[in-house]
Scaffold this active site. Structure first.
Site, PDB file in Angstrom:
ATOM      1  CE  LYS A 115      -3.957  -2.222   0.185  1.00 44.13           C
ATOM      2  NZ  LYS A 115      -3.488  -3.584  -0.002  1.00 44.13           N
ATOM      3  CD  GLU A 199      -4.312   5.822   3.304  1.00 47.13           C
ATOM      4  OE1 GLU A 199      -3.798   5.656   2.197  1.00 47.13           O
ATOM      5  OE2 GLU A 199      -5.487   5.511   3.577  1.00 47.13           O
ATOM      6  NE  ARG A 290      -8.922  -9.146  -4.903  1.00 41.52           N
ATOM      7  CZ  ARG A 290     -10.028  -8.530  -4.568  1.00 41.52           C
ATOM      8  NH1 ARG A 290     -11.084  -8.626  -5.376  1.00 41.52           N
ATOM      9  NH2 ARG A 290     -10.138  -7.811  -3.478  1.00 41.52           N
TER      10      ARG A 290
END
Length: 471
Positions: A115, A199, A290
């Site tokens: 990430k 974050e 995906r």
């Protein structure tokens, strides 16, 4: 073209891939643990091979799966979603053994699965991201310093996380102190990595994601967006395409951002770029490398078969459409019918399906792997089926959803179907203006009454008559 595919998954997504293979004249190979011996994907595939008695180990062993693909004469492997679908090692082993991996390269999977690396890539590409740490935090002390700098509330996230795991909202320094060891432990167990970052928490945002397709010929397109704001504990419940909350300008902007994000990392195959939308600002959240559970609703509004496109791309073919050819029509909703009891804090309800009736009629689709007599094993996800409805207008789509949920019968286990009907009747939801706080803001929606099953009532009456007659 690919001739034979090993489907490295189970359940409804495996059935979905089998169907795409059948339409394309491609042979399909299913895998199953002992717990899945009677599963529908095993019955539907051209071939099926056991992968051991452990319910999970075989699905999570990349080298064993690729070896099986080679042994069965497959030239490709489709990972579906979940399990090893975002596992770079699986893609690498496929490349080593000459098996086409139906997904992006190992390098891209690794890059976007990290990430913090994904954030850096997006910043470089000019895609807006939420304020946060530049990289991973080394320890709790650094996390606390960064929390003060960013400003509470913050989100503590596992760097390799996904699926709603390895993430905690921290509203204060004290909550961050408590959450830090828990997230480290959860991340280590679930993802094999203790790396975490921080974050800024975007309070009550809208969760918007864009579907992209990219081929090996330099073509990248978006298939518009999906609204995934109706979720519980970061797990999606109802998904909508397109979002009833976006203006045409926001829709175009998010689609362009998604294409830019994919091109920036050299993406190939199907993927999803997820964003948060708050107070008119859009922030990149993550990229899923995906096919998504909710790809179905994008198919309904665009008429494109995403799994078919995945197979074509992996075969080296160009996309079958250009961006200017892709239009969206109407609205589609997907309901994840889970074997859970919403009235009992969504407690899982595994067991035998004593009776299953699929809903039908115009604009109704079901993707499932259950059938009457099937026993839902307790080792996997609790989703029984995906109910998808489409209609020309937002109001008609909601009404069709109510009707289809009422048509459907899944007996033997408790499900979330009645709860979804309560959501569809809610004025706030029907207004088309809601955010990720919707579920927790409406606890009263779990206070619904269950209709008595006519067959159960008939059995009770028959039993009473028999007892009265002395039988």
């Amino acid at each position: 073209m690919i001739k034979k595919i090993l489907i490295a998954n189970r359940g409804e997504i495996a059935v979905r891939i089998v169907r795409a293979c059948a339409e394309m004249g491609i042979r399909s190979v299913a895998i199953y643990s002992d717990a899945d011996r009677m599963a529908l994907h095993v019955k539907r595939a051209d071939e099926a091979h056991g992968i051991g008695d452990d319910p999970l180990a075989g699905y999570l062993n990349p080298r064993k799966l690729v070896n099986l693909a080679v042994e069965t004469g497959c030239d490709a492997l489709h990972p579906g979603y979940g399990f090893l679908s975002e596992n770079a090692e699986l893609a690498e082993i496929c490349a080593e053994r000459g098996i086409k991996f139906i997904g992006p390269s190992a390098e891209v999977i690794r890059r976007m699965g990290d990430k913090t690396e994904a954030r850096r890539s997006m910043i470089k590409a000019g895609v807006p991201v939420t304020p946060g740490t530049e990289g991973n935090v080394a320890d709790l002390a650094e996390a606390l310093r960064e929390g003060e700098r960013i400003g509470y509330p913050v989100m503590l996230k596992a760097t390799s996380g996904g699926g709603g795991r390895g993430i905690r909202r921290c509203n204060s320094r004290e909550e961050l102190e408590q959450a830090y060891p828990r997230v480290i432990s959860e991340a280590t167990k679930a993802f094999g990595s203790a790396s975490v970052f921080l974050e800024k928490c975007i309070v009550n945002p809208k969760h918007i994601e864009a579907q992209i397709l990219a081929d090996s010929h330099g073509n990248t397109v978006h298939l518009y967006e999906r609204d995934c704001s109706i979720q519980r504990r970061n797990q999606k419940l109802i998904e909508i395409a397109p979002s009833p909350q976006l203006t045409p300008e926001q829709r175009a902007y998010i689609g362009d951002l998604a294409v830019r994000a994919a091109q920036a990392v050299g993406y190939e195959n199907a993927g999803t770029v997820e964003f948060l939308l708050a107070e008119g600002e859009v922030y990149f959240m993550e990229m899923n490398t995906r096919v998504q559970v909710e790809h179905t609703i994008t198919e309904e509004i665009t008429g494109l078969d995403i799994v078919r496109e995945q197979i074509r791309i992996a075969s080296g073919l160009p996309l079958s459409v250009k961006q200017e050819d892709i239009i969206h029509r109407g609205f589609a909703l997907q309901f994840r019918i889970n074997a859970e009891d919403p009235k009992n804090n969504f407690l899982p309800s595994f067991g035998k399906i004593t009776r299953y009736y699929a809903p039908g009629g115009p604009g109704v689709r079901t993707d499932t792997a259950i059938y009457t007599g099937y026993t839902i094993p307790p080792y996997y996800d609790s989703m029984c089926l995906k109910l998808i409805v489409w209609a020309l207008t937002w109001e008609e789509a909601m009404d069709r959803g109510l009707r289809a949920l009422d048509d459907m019968r899944v007996q033997g286990v408790k499900t979330t179907a009645a709860y979804y009907q309560e959501i569809l009747r809610n004025p706030e939801f029907r207004s088309g203006q809601f955010n990720t706080s919707f579920v927790e803001s409406h606890p009263e929606l779990t206070e619904y009454s269950i209709k008595r099953n006519p067959s159960h009532l008939a059995i009770a009456i028959a039993t009473a008559i028999a007892a009265h007659a002395g039988l």
